[in-house]
Design a protein around this motif. Structure first.
Motif, mmCIF file in Angstrom:
data_model
loop_
_atom_site.group_PDB
_atom_site.id
_atom_site.type_symbol
_atom_site.label_atom_id
_atom_site.label_comp_id
_atom_site.label_asym_id
_atom_site.label_seq_id
_atom_site.Cartn_x
_atom_site.Cartn_y
_atom_site.Cartn_z
ATOM 1 N N VAL A 67 16.640 31.380 -22.601
ATOM 2 C CA VAL A 67 17.211 30.436 -23.560
ATOM 3 C C VAL A 67 18.537 29.941 -23.000
ATOM 4 O O VAL A 67 19.405 30.741 -22.658
ATOM 5 C CB VAL A 67 17.426 31.089 -24.944
ATOM 6 C CG1 VAL A 67 18.254 30.177 -25.844
ATOM 7 C CG2 VAL A 67 16.085 31.406 -25.596
ATOM 8 N N LEU A 68 18.663 28.629 -22.890
ATOM 9 C CA LEU A 68 19.892 28.031 -22.349
ATOM 10 C C LEU A 68 20.650 27.340 -23.474
ATOM 11 O O LEU A 68 20.089 26.482 -24.165
ATOM 12 C CB LEU A 68 19.565 27.049 -21.233
ATOM 13 C CG LEU A 68 20.749 26.460 -20.453
ATOM 14 C CD1 LEU A 68 20.349 26.190 -18.996
ATOM 15 C CD2 LEU A 68 21.280 25.173 -21.073
ATOM 16 N N VAL A 69 21.903 27.698 -23.661
ATOM 17 C CA VAL A 69 22.776 27.086 -24.655
ATOM 18 C C VAL A 69 23.927 26.418 -23.897
ATOM 19 O O VAL A 69 24.630 27.079 -23.118
ATOM 20 C CB VAL A 69 23.323 28.128 -25.650
ATOM 21 C CG1 VAL A 69 24.272 27.464 -26.644
ATOM 22 C CG2 VAL A 69 22.180 28.823 -26.380
ATOM 23 N N ARG A 70 24.105 25.122 -24.120
ATOM 24 C CA ARG A 70 25.134 24.382 -23.368
ATOM 25 C C ARG A 70 26.076 23.659 -24.316
ATOM 26 O O ARG A 70 25.642 23.080 -25.311
ATOM 27 C CB ARG A 70 24.485 23.371 -22.421
ATOM 28 C CG ARG A 70 25.497 22.571 -21.598
ATOM 29 C CD ARG A 70 24.807 21.695 -20.573
ATOM 30 N NE ARG A 70 24.058 20.608 -21.172
ATOM 31 C CZ ARG A 70 24.589 19.433 -21.542
ATOM 32 N NH1 ARG A 70 25.886 19.213 -21.381
ATOM 33 N NH2 ARG A 70 23.829 18.493 -22.076
ATOM 34 N N TYR A 71 27.343 23.721 -23.968
ATOM 35 C CA TYR A 71 28.350 22.914 -24.657
ATOM 36 C C TYR A 71 29.145 22.184 -23.576
ATOM 37 O O TYR A 71 29.980 22.776 -22.893
ATOM 38 C CB TYR A 71 29.281 23.768 -25.513
ATOM 39 C CG TYR A 71 30.222 22.930 -26.345
ATOM 40 C CD1 TYR A 71 29.890 22.561 -27.639
ATOM 41 C CD2 TYR A 71 31.428 22.475 -25.821
ATOM 42 C CE1 TYR A 71 30.723 21.765 -28.390
ATOM 43 C CE2 TYR A 71 32.269 21.677 -26.563
ATOM 44 C CZ TYR A 71 31.918 21.326 -27.845
ATOM 45 O OH TYR A 71 32.755 20.521 -28.585
ATOM 46 N N ALA A 72 28.829 20.893 -23.381
ATOM 47 C CA ALA A 72 29.456 20.095 -22.320
ATOM 48 C C ALA A 72 29.208 20.781 -20.975
ATOM 49 O O ALA A 72 28.062 20.982 -20.592
ATOM 50 C CB ALA A 72 30.932 19.874 -22.606
ATOM 51 N N ASP A 73 30.279 21.167 -20.257
ATOM 52 C CA ASP A 73 30.096 21.783 -18.941
ATOM 53 C C ASP A 73 30.138 23.306 -18.991
ATOM 54 O O ASP A 73 30.162 23.960 -17.938
ATOM 55 C CB ASP A 73 31.148 21.265 -17.964
ATOM 56 C CG ASP A 73 32.569 21.496 -18.458
ATOM 57 O OD1 ASP A 73 32.741 21.808 -19.657
ATOM 58 O OD2 ASP A 73 33.510 21.355 -17.660
ATOM 59 N N ASP A 74 30.171 23.892 -20.189
ATOM 60 C CA ASP A 74 30.078 25.345 -20.355
ATOM 61 C C ASP A 74 28.660 25.683 -20.804
ATOM 62 O O ASP A 74 28.140 25.071 -21.745
ATOM 63 C CB ASP A 74 31.083 25.849 -21.394
ATOM 64 C CG ASP A 74 32.512 25.748 -20.902
ATOM 65 O OD1 ASP A 74 32.723 25.958 -19.700
ATOM 66 O OD2 ASP A 74 33.399 25.449 -21.717
ATOM 67 N N LEU A 75 28.069 26.676 -20.169
ATOM 68 C CA LEU A 75 26.708 27.027 -20.543
ATOM 69 C C LEU A 75 26.493 28.522 -20.390
ATOM 70 O O LEU A 75 27.172 29.200 -19.608
ATOM 71 C CB LEU A 75 25.690 26.247 -19.706
ATOM 72 C CG LEU A 75 25.731 26.458 -18.187
ATOM 73 C CD1 LEU A 75 24.615 27.406 -17.751
ATOM 74 C CD2 LEU A 75 25.594 25.128 -17.455
ATOM 75 N N VAL A 76 25.516 29.031 -21.153
ATOM 76 C CA VAL A 76 25.104 30.423 -21.053
ATOM 77 C C VAL A 76 23.584 30.452 -21.109
ATOM 78 O O VAL A 76 22.964 29.758 -21.920
ATOM 79 C CB VAL A 76 25.727 31.282 -22.174
ATOM 80 C CG1 VAL A 76 25.343 30.757 -23.552
ATOM 81 C CG2 VAL A 76 25.325 32.736 -22.041
ATOM 82 N N VAL A 77 22.992 31.210 -20.174
ATOM 83 C CA VAL A 77 21.538 31.375 -20.131
ATOM 84 C C VAL A 77 21.238 32.820 -20.504
ATOM 85 O O VAL A 77 21.704 33.749 -19.835
ATOM 86 C CB VAL A 77 20.966 31.054 -18.740
ATOM 87 C CG1 VAL A 77 19.443 31.063 -18.797
ATOM 88 C CG2 VAL A 77 21.462 29.700 -18.247
ATOM 89 N N LEU A 78 20.484 33.012 -21.565
ATOM 90 C CA LEU A 78 20.149 34.346 -22.071
ATOM 91 C C LEU A 78 18.796 34.752 -21.498
ATOM 92 O O LEU A 78 17.790 34.051 -21.711
ATOM 93 C CB LEU A 78 20.123 34.330 -23.591
ATOM 94 C CG LEU A 78 21.451 33.862 -24.222
ATOM 95 C CD1 LEU A 78 21.269 33.565 -25.704
ATOM 96 C CD2 LEU A 78 22.544 34.899 -24.018
ATOM 97 N N CYS A 79 18.796 35.877 -20.769
ATOM 98 C CA CYS A 79 17.624 36.273 -19.992
ATOM 99 C C CYS A 79 17.148 37.666 -20.377
ATOM 100 O O CYS A 79 17.874 38.439 -21.003
ATOM 101 C CB CYS A 79 17.961 36.245 -18.492
ATOM 102 S SG CYS A 79 18.691 34.686 -17.928
ATOM 103 N N ARG A 80 15.918 37.980 -19.931
ATOM 104 C CA ARG A 80 15.327 39.272 -20.234
ATOM 105 C C ARG A 80 15.709 40.349 -19.216
ATOM 106 O O ARG A 80 15.579 41.533 -19.497
ATOM 107 C CB ARG A 80 13.805 39.134 -20.301
ATOM 108 C CG ARG A 80 13.320 38.220 -21.418
ATOM 109 C CD ARG A 80 11.826 38.020 -21.336
ATOM 110 N NE ARG A 80 11.081 39.253 -21.576
ATOM 111 C CZ ARG A 80 10.654 39.652 -22.763
ATOM 112 N NH1 ARG A 80 10.910 38.909 -23.846
ATOM 113 N NH2 ARG A 80 9.967 40.769 -22.900
ATOM 114 N N SER A 81 16.178 39.928 -18.042
ATOM 115 C CA SER A 81 16.542 40.904 -17.013
ATOM 116 C C SER A 81 17.616 40.327 -16.108
ATOM 117 O O SER A 81 17.844 39.105 -16.074
ATOM 118 C CB SER A 81 15.314 41.294 -16.182
ATOM 119 O OG SER A 81 14.866 40.177 -15.428
#
Length: 478
Positions: free
Chosen positions: A151-165
């Motif tokens: 799951v990728l959540v982005r706010y402008a040039d800041d982003l976080v990708v939530l992964c299983r491993s």
């Protein structure tokens, strides 16, 4: 300069609806109807619960994203948009640097340009697909992310990708770096890291972390240090000023910061900041009156200044009803996350956005909120909305600006006033009105009182003139 910004705003208004229909559902930065709180809520919905599987996070930041966007790739993405020629000219217009003159711009978007945030979103469109995010396309769960997908959540040039491993996070980082390169962009390696949620990470001023099997989102330690430093600096600057100046300076800061963080785990922190604020205010009071005893200082500045709170340690200005608000008076209200890819530009969702506006409550006291709800947030004198905000504020500073430009004038003085004596919101005589409408209402009342005054005997003509009629038209003098 002003004309150029007007043209940029005009082009943005035409380009934005087209791309709003395309943008990813979890892209929240600089988009109408979306805010930082939506991004934080998306992270919470993904990682909450004891059975959460995405417990690794790629916390990424793009290096100087606005300054390095590749022009050719951006213009290719925009395609045959009618004003693409104007956009190309803005991209190549150059920037003026003091002491150096006009410097050419071979990459990046206009510095501070009205259209720049939209162009950044256009350039980064497709990031979800590059990260391998996949959605369920049919059935009752259509639109949900597939179980094995990140799951990728982005706010402008800041982003976080939530992964299983951890391995999945590393693979996604490599794929995204490869995808960003043709666009002139790259990760800021100093700020990009892969962490387990038990370690936690900071995103948009919030700290996201799992404590055992429970996910908690709080204000980040860096954000807390910043606000404490800001408050201490302001109080030092205010030495020599009166209590009204202190109240006018502090209230927007306190209200703005509390409004930004009211949707997460902040109650204890608000209490802690109130204790810190009390120390600063008492120190200021003692500095202002070095020869006065403590009891005199406390009696002069502290008391039950807020009639709706049973709190005798409220700082107020002597002889007035003004006082410093407290962080803890802002209640914790969970944010209502925007639905999927919903856009305010979609006419089919007009009812959804109207209902959403009623659910997202402004950070006001319960008394005023009850009045707003009872009145459907409209002024009973003119029928217009009492509080309007096209875009939710995006930071504590933006909330502070909201209070200064809108709510501070609205609630305290100019826009909104309690029409009638303060009493129970169930009382029909108590309502909120625009202060401009209130002033006009009072002026009409005074004028009507003058017109309706009885005329003293023998002074018919002046009185008739006051009422707008002449003696010859007002009947015989008797």
């Amino acid at each position: 300069m002003i004309l150029d910004r007007c043209h940029q705003a005009r082009v943005r208004s035409a380009l934005e609806p087209e791309w709003e229909a395309r943008f990813e559902a979890r892209s929240y930065g600089f988009r109408p109807g979306r805010s930082c709180q939506d991004a934080i809520s998306a992270i919470y919905q993904t990682c909450k619960g004891s059975q959460a599987r995405r417990v690794w996070a790629l916390d990424a930041d793009l290096a100087a994203a606005f300054d390095r966007i590749d022009h050719a790739h951006l213009l290719q993405a925009i395609g045959g948009f009618p004003a693409s020629g104007m956009i190309a000219e803005w991209l190549k217009a150059g920037v003026f640097e003091p002491g150096k003159g006009l410097a050419p711009t071979e990459e990046g978007t206009p510095q501070g340009g009205v259209i720049s945030p939209l162009l950044l979103n256009v350039a980064l469109h497709g990031l979800e697909e590059a990260a391998g995010v996949r959605y369920v396309t049919a059935g009752a769960q259509a639109g949900d992310t597939k179980a094995s997908s990140p799951v990728l959540v982005r706010y402008a040039d800041d982003l976080v990708v939530l992964c299983r491993s951890q391995e999945q996070a590393q693979q996604i980082k490599a794929r995204l770096a490869e995808w960003l390169a043709p666009r002139g962009l790259a990760f800021n390696e100093d700020k990009t890291k892969i962490v387990h949620l038990s370690q936690g990470f900071d995103f948009l001023g919030f700290n996201v972390r799992r404590y055992g099997r429970k996910l908690l989102i709080k204000p980040s330690k860096a954000a807390i240090r910043r606000v404490r430093k800001r408050l201490a600096t302001e109080m030092r600057t205010l030495r020599g000023s009166n209590a009204m100046a202190v109240i006018a300076r502090l209230n927007p800061i306190i209200r703005g910061w509390a409004a930004y963080y009211r949707g997460v785990v902040s109650s204890r922190l608000f209490d802690s900041l109130d204790a810190y604020m009390w120390k600063l205010l008492y120190k200021w009071s003692a500095w202002s009156h070095p020869n006065k005893p403590k009891d005199w200082i406390v009696g002069r500045y502290f008391g039950k200044h807020n009639k709706f709170r049973n709190d005798r340690w409220v700082f107020g200005a002597p002889g007035t009803s003004a006082y410093v608000t407290k962080f803890a008076w802002t209640g914790i209200v969970r944010h209502v996350m925007v639905k999927g890819a919903a856009s305010p530009d979609d006419p089919a969702l007009a009812e959804y956005w109207a209902e959403r506006r009623t659910k997202v409550k402004p950070p006001l006291d319960r008394y005023t909120l009850r009045l707003l709800t009872r009145q459907n947030a409209r002024c009973p004198l003119c029928g217009d909305h009492l509080l309007t905000a096209e875009q939710p504020p995006e930071s504590p500073q933006a909330w502070e600006h909201w209070w200064l430009q809108l709510a501070r004038r609205a609630i305290s003085a100019d826009y909104l006033t309690h029409h009638g004596e303060p009493r129970s919101p169930d009382d029909d005589q108590t309502r909120l009105v625009h202060a401009s409408c209130h002033r006009g209402h009072l002026a009409r009342q005074r004028r009507n009182q003058r017109f309706n005054q009885p005329c003293p005997s023998g002074l018919h003509e002046p009185c008739a003139a006051m009422s707008g009629t002449h003696g010859s038209e007002g009947g015989s003098a008797g």
